[in-house]
Design a protein around this motif. Structure first.
Motif, PDB file in Angstrom:
ATOM      1  N   ASP A  99       0.811  -1.219   0.000  1.00 11.94           N
ATOM      2  CA  ASP A  99       0.000   0.000   0.000  1.00 11.94           C
ATOM      3  C   ASP A  99       0.842   1.266   0.000  1.00 11.94           C
ATOM      4  OD1 ASP A  99       0.989   0.069   2.556  1.00 11.94           O
ATOM      5  OD2 ASP A  99      -0.957  -0.056   3.562  1.00 11.94           O
ATOM      6  N   ARG A 105      -2.700  -4.295   1.508  1.00 14.02           N
ATOM      7  CA  ARG A 105      -4.164  -4.333   1.436  1.00 14.02           C
ATOM      8  C   ARG A 105      -4.582  -5.637   0.758  1.00 14.02           C
ATOM      9  NH1 ARG A 105      -2.522  -0.015  -1.854  1.00 14.02           N
ATOM     10  NH2 ARG A 105      -2.465  -0.567  -4.085  1.00 14.02           N
ATOM     11  N   SER A 160      -2.031  -2.417   9.017  1.00 16.50           N
ATOM     12  CA  SER A 160      -1.912  -0.970   8.822  1.00 16.50           C
ATOM     13  C   SER A 160      -2.120  -0.165  10.097  1.00 16.50           C
ATOM     14  CB  SER A 160      -2.913  -0.500   7.761  1.00 16.50           C
ATOM     15  OG  SER A 160      -4.233  -0.833   8.129  1.00 16.50           O
ATOM     16  N   GLU A 223      -9.392  -7.927   7.050  1.00 19.58           N
ATOM     17  CA  GLU A 223     -10.570  -7.624   6.230  1.00 19.58           C
ATOM     18  C   GLU A 223     -11.571  -8.778   6.196  1.00 19.58           C
ATOM     19  OE1 GLU A 223      -6.972  -5.504   5.049  1.00 19.58           O
ATOM     20  OE2 GLU A 223      -7.436  -7.644   4.980  1.00 19.58           O
TER      21      GLU A 223
END
Length: 351
Positions: A99, A105, A160, A223
């Protein structure tokens, strides 16, 4: 369930406790204690005073791997997260996109036959999705010994919300032991992180015992909210005997981390007796299934996934978990693997 599904950004632990101030150690975190209707706020260093002689801590001795490796898919730069080694020698991996901030990501894997070039002229070939209907994790063949590849070219998986890269030592717990075949966990069994050698010695001196187990955890991914998939585990004969003896003697069995719960409950029969076991566990602990062995759980504060919440609920009940999570947010506890911890104990006086 009435728990926060998104943690306020200000409550994210971005660096380890020992990097948050001069003179701090790994154990410089807070301890939220939930038992029945009661919630208490402690320091983690007070844990020995909260346990009793005869209690037993089940600890996961899996070491954390440097499981992230840079590669190229065609002309694109990618990062491969090595998750779990299969019984047939293949590996389950997650492909990620850089990223530009030192983290990654999500990116879909495949298709079958795709080749990722890794350092040292190593080739990774995609074969099939790990689970039908999910393109996140794929089974792949790798043209080299993966543990050796990770030792030479890997780095710890970093998400992140963390501030910067950390050395692999930051992601190891005091309980971690090397395995003969180089296996380990893609992500740190983080509930054990605040323990220090001196705390272990103090607990032993107070009559608290330790039962080592192994569960090599794969890539959770921030995610994806998926149920756990089969992961390698082992409950040695000596640990099974210790757990059964503690229960017979009236001691409490407290698992350090959800991985320890999954391992020991996978080795427990319907009669609650723990027997030596090894293999791959697909167990998902739910309130309906219940827990057969553990009386408590020491766990980090993580953005709750369905399977994680069900396990906590199985140990202490829904009301206690809702109350604890609400207090954690209200009292500004820090979350994720470098954050504070939560001791969940069964209510010993439900009336």
């Amino acid at each position: 369930m009435g728990v926060p599904l998104c943690v306020p950004d200000s409550l994210v632990a971005r660096v380890p406790a020992e990097q948050r101030g001069a003179g701090l150690g790994r154990d410089a975190v807070r301890l939220l204690v939930s038992q029945g209707p009661e919630v208490a706020h402690r320091a983690f260093t007070e844990l020995p005073a909260l346990l009793r002689a005869g209690d037993l801590l089940v600890v996961n001795t899996s070491r954390t791997l440097a499981a992230a490796v840079d590669g190229r898919l065609g002309h694109a730069r990618v990062v491969v997260h090595f998750s779990t080694r299969g019984a047939d020698g293949r590996w389950a991996v997650e492909l990620r996109d850089p990223d530009g901030k030192g983290t990654t990501r999500a990116r879909g894997g495949g298709p079958a036959g795709s080749v990722v070039r890794l350092p040292g002229n190593v080739r990774l070939v995609y074969e099939e999705p790990m689970a039908a209907g999910s393109g996140r994790l794929w089974w792949v063949r790798v043209s080299a010994d993966v543990p050796a590849l990770l030792r030479r070219h890997g780095r710890p998986i970093r998400y992140s919300y963390t501030e910067r890269d950390q050395p692999l030592s930051v992601y190891q717990t005091v309980f971690g032991l090397p395995s003969a075949d180089g296996a380990g966990s893609a992500e740190m069994p983080s509930a054990g992180r605040p323990f220090t050698a001196s705390m272990v010695a103090e607990l032993v001196s107070r009559g608290v015992q330790f039962a080592p187990v192994v569960l090599h955890t794969g890539v959770a991914s921030q995610e994806a909210h998926e149920p756990p998939y089969p992961e390698p585990f082992e409950v040695p004969e000596a640990s099974a005997r210790l757990i059964n003896a503690a229960r017979a003697g009236g001691g409490r069995v407290v698992a350090v981390g959800t991985t320890a719960v999954r391992a020991v409950e996978s080795a427990a029969g319907p009669d609650g007796v723990v027997r030596a076991a090894a293999g791959r566990t697909e167990l998902v602990v739910t309130p309906e299934r219940g827990v057969r062995v553990v009386d408590g759980l020491l766990t980090g504060l993580h953005e709750p996934e369905a399977s994680h919440l069900l396990m906590l609920e199985a140990v202490a009940g829904r009301a206690a978990i809702e109350r604890g999570y609400a207090e954690a947010v209200r009292r500004l506890y820090l979350w994720h693997e470098f954050g504070d911890v939560h001791l969940i104990l069964r209510d010993e006086d439900p009336h």
